[in-house]
Design a protein around this motif. Structure first.
Motif, PDB file in Angstrom:
ATOM      1  N   UNK A  76       0.821  -1.205   0.000  1.00  0.00           N
ATOM      2  CA  UNK A  76       0.000   0.000   0.000  1.00  0.00           C
ATOM      3  C   UNK A  76       0.859   1.261   0.000  1.00  0.00           C
ATOM      4  N   UNK A  77       2.117   1.111  -0.383  1.00  0.00           N
ATOM      5  CA  UNK A  77       3.022   2.261  -0.368  1.00  0.00           C
ATOM      6  C   UNK A  77       3.906   2.200  -1.625  1.00  0.00           C
ATOM      7  N   UNK A  78       4.317   3.357  -2.092  1.00  0.00           N
ATOM      8  CA  UNK A  78       5.235   3.414  -3.235  1.00  0.00           C
ATOM      9  C   UNK A  78       6.219   4.542  -2.980  1.00  0.00           C
ATOM     10  N   UNK A  79       7.368   4.442  -3.586  1.00  0.00           N
ATOM     11  CA  UNK A  79       8.352   5.498  -3.379  1.00  0.00           C
ATOM     12  C   UNK A  79       9.370   5.521  -4.505  1.00  0.00           C
ATOM     13  N   UNK A  80      10.220   6.543  -4.453  1.00  0.00           N
ATOM     14  CA  UNK A  80      11.256   6.727  -5.476  1.00  0.00           C
ATOM     15  C   UNK A  80      12.568   7.026  -4.769  1.00  0.00           C
ATOM     16  N   UNK A  81      13.580   6.228  -5.062  1.00  0.00           N
ATOM     17  CA  UNK A  81      14.930   6.520  -4.571  1.00  0.00           C
ATOM     18  C   UNK A  81      15.735   6.967  -5.784  1.00  0.00           C
ATOM     19  N   UNK A  82      15.952   8.273  -5.940  1.00  0.00           N
ATOM     20  CA  UNK A  82      16.607   8.768  -7.161  1.00  0.00           C
ATOM     21  C   UNK A  82      18.056   8.305  -7.296  1.00  0.00           C
ATOM     22  N   UNK A  83      18.753   8.118  -6.152  1.00  0.00           N
ATOM     23  CA  UNK A  83      20.192   7.789  -6.244  1.00  0.00           C
ATOM     24  C   UNK A  83      20.418   6.419  -6.890  1.00  0.00           C
ATOM     25  N   UNK A  84      19.809   5.346  -6.351  1.00  0.00           N
ATOM     26  CA  UNK A  84      19.949   4.080  -7.102  1.00  0.00           C
ATOM     27  C   UNK A  84      19.025   4.027  -8.316  1.00  0.00           C
ATOM     28  N   UNK A  85      18.124   5.002  -8.446  1.00  0.00           N
ATOM     29  CA  UNK A  85      17.223   5.028  -9.605  1.00  0.00           C
ATOM     30  C   UNK A  85      16.162   3.955  -9.542  1.00  0.00           C
ATOM     31  N   UNK A  86      15.535   3.837  -8.380  1.00  0.00           N
ATOM     32  CA  UNK A  86      14.562   2.770  -8.159  1.00  0.00           C
ATOM     33  C   UNK A  86      13.194   3.365  -7.794  1.00  0.00           C
ATOM     34  N   UNK A  87      12.155   2.910  -8.497  1.00  0.00           N
ATOM     35  CA  UNK A  87      10.780   3.172  -8.070  1.00  0.00           C
ATOM     36  C   UNK A  87      10.257   1.863  -7.497  1.00  0.00           C
ATOM     37  N   UNK A  88       9.689   1.936  -6.308  1.00  0.00           N
ATOM     38  CA  UNK A  88       9.347   0.707  -5.597  1.00  0.00           C
ATOM     39  C   UNK A  88       7.935   0.717  -5.040  1.00  0.00           C
ATOM     40  N   UNK A  89       7.510  -0.496  -4.707  1.00  0.00           N
ATOM     41  CA  UNK A  89       6.242  -0.739  -4.041  1.00  0.00           C
ATOM     42  C   UNK A  89       6.573  -1.378  -2.700  1.00  0.00           C
TER      43      UNK A  89
END
Ligand code: 2AM
Length: 175
Positions: A76-89
């Protein structure tokens, strides 16, 4: 001696991978990042790195001794880590069972000489890679739920420009 790139993870039950891939295509423009193939979607518990067969056997024995209850995972959550370039659930509130299982596997890996990231464990399913530019995240009105009743050891294989993950062994969690 041969070494394989290994990690412990939770796979996703059918038909969740295809559902997530369809949702991802609706939510993210193509330029947001490189989509992870449906068959490769997973939640990593412990990354082991390049491991000799002997060390892998030891880690498999230890994994088989883990006594851990099954749990329910709420995506029920999503995010973006720009440094490793990952969009996650992921989950807003990680279940205790998940954190305990990861903690155990990571401790066993560390004791066996597999370097473990000093960063705190943040359970996630990587949806997009190479996502280094700003990304608009979808509204938090999504929710997938599934029961986690086993965990697995995977090998990461790279050939012809593609990564694929092979499940080597699974262990049940207790109901
Ligand atoms: P990621 O999805 O956040 O990139 C197989 O490569 C799995 O192991 C992926 O889920 C990846 O996490 C994770 N992984 C790869 N390299 C790692 C590292 N050095 N430390 C922790 N996890 C890693």
């Amino acid at each position: 001696m041969s070494a394989r790139r290994l990690f412990f993870a939770i796979g996703l039950p059918e038909p969740l991978p295809e559902q997530l891939v369809r949702w991802r295509a609706q939510q993210f423009p193509e330029e947001a990042g490189r989509p992870v193939a449906a068959a490769n979607l997973h939640l990593t518990l412990a990354f082991l790195g390049e491991v000799s067969d002997e060390k892998a056997q030891g880690l498999q024995r230890l994994a088989g001794r883990i006594q851990q209850r099954a749990f329910t995972l709420d995506l029920d959550d999503a995010g973006h880590w720009p440094r490793p370039g990952v969009v996650w659930l992921g989950c807003r509130q990680a279940p205790r069972g998940l954190l305990q299982l990861a903690e155990m596997l990571r401790a066993q890996a560390a004791r066996s000489g597999c370097h473990q990231s000093p960063q705190p464990f943040h359970p996630h399913i990587t949806l997009l890679r190479n996502a280094t530019r700003p990304v608009a995240l979808p509204p938090r009105n999504f929710h997938w739920q599934f029961r986690v009743d086993h965990f697995s050891l995977y090998q990461s294989l790279f050939s012809q420009g593609r990564t694929r993950y092979r499940c080597l062994q699974s262990w049940p969690l207790q109901e």
